[in-house]
Design an enzyme around this catalytic site. Structure first.
Site, PDB file in Angstrom:
ATOM      1  N   LYS A  97       6.686  -7.312 -15.961  1.00 20.18           N
ATOM      2  CA  LYS A  97       7.844  -8.150 -16.278  1.00 20.18           C
ATOM      3  C   LYS A  97       8.219  -9.066 -15.123  1.00 20.18           C
ATOM      4  CE  LYS A  97      12.428  -7.826 -18.155  1.00 20.18           C
ATOM      5  NZ  LYS A  97      13.713  -7.372 -17.845  1.00 20.18           N
ATOM      6  N   GLY A 139       9.095  -4.381  -8.646  1.00 14.30           N
ATOM      7  CA  GLY A 139       7.681  -4.164  -8.347  1.00 14.30           C
ATOM      8  C   GLY A 139       6.820  -5.376  -8.670  1.00 14.30           C
ATOM      9  N   CYS A 140       7.125  -6.036  -9.763  1.00 12.41           N
ATOM     10  CA  CYS A 140       6.346  -7.206 -10.171  1.00 12.41           C
ATOM     11  C   CYS A 140       6.565  -8.366  -9.204  1.00 12.41           C
ATOM     12  CB  CYS A 140       6.706  -7.612 -11.591  1.00 12.41           C
ATOM     13  SG  CYS A 140       6.314  -6.313 -12.791  1.00 12.41           S
ATOM     14  N   THR A 141       7.768  -8.464  -8.669  1.00 14.57           N
ATOM     15  CA  THR A 141       8.055  -9.496  -7.677  1.00 14.57           C
ATOM     16  C   THR A 141       7.266  -9.220  -6.397  1.00 14.57           C
ATOM     17  OG1 THR A 141      10.239  -9.917  -8.612  1.00 14.57           O
ATOM     18  CG2 THR A 141       9.874 -10.614  -6.336  1.00 14.57           C
ATOM     19  N   SER A 174       3.534 -10.030  -7.182  1.00 15.22           N
ATOM     20  CA  SER A 174       3.295 -11.474  -7.306  1.00 15.22           C
ATOM     21  C   SER A 174       3.431 -12.190  -5.965  1.00 15.22           C
ATOM     22  CB  SER A 174       4.271 -12.079  -8.320  1.00 15.22           C
ATOM     23  OG  SER A 174       4.048 -11.515  -9.597  1.00 15.22           O
TER      24      SER A 174
END
Length: 155
Positions: A42, A47-49, A52
């Site tokens: 998402k 965590g995705c930030t 990325s």
């Protein structure tokens, strides 16, 4: 997890999807150049930030190796554009809104409900050469991809 690793040596699935760059990205865009596609759950989640932004911070290394980079999640193009702008992501984010590509690649769900986190390396002929799966080792995705690429291709 064993199912996904069985994809190594097979062709990356056919797809045509919208991206944060405003262009459609397709299987054909993977031909002629090595590619890394990292799947994350998402936009803008913690965590995705981290994941990325690690790819962003390593982006010059991918450029030196002449490897193209794509992030993929089920978020909308608008969400991807906001996420990419907010974090200065220099690569396209692909909107797999219906999860078809994720399903084709058999990326497992985490904890039974969270879209899994996986990174695929695809060679210049469209063949999957490496798969890395880890839901919680956010920074390792880029490290594992770069380690593989440095060992297996020359710039």
């Amino acid at each position: 997890m064993a199912k996904i690793h069985s994809l190594v040596g097979t062709a990356f699935p056919e797809f045509v999807l919208d991206s944060s760059s405003g262009q459609k990205i397709s299987h054909g865009d993977l031909k002629g150049k090595w590619s890394v596609l990292f799947f994350y759950p998402k936009d803008d989640s913690p965590g995705c930030t981290v994941q990325s932004c690690r790819f962003r911070d390593d982006f010059s290394e991918y450029e030196k190796l002449r490897v193209q980079l794509f992030g993929v999640s089920s978020n909308s193009v608008d969400s991807h554009q906001r996420f990419a702008e907010k974090h200065s992501l220099p690569f396209p984010l692909i909107a797999d809104a219906k999860g078809h590509l994720r399903t084709e690649l058999k990326i497992p769900m985490s904890m039974g409900f969270l879209p899994g986190r996986a990174t695929f390396i695809v060679d210049d002929e469209g063949i999957i050469r490496m798969v890395y799966i880890s839901q919680l080792r956010f920074k390792q995705h880029s490290k594992m991809a770069l380690d593989y690429l440095r060992d297996n291709i020359s710039p």
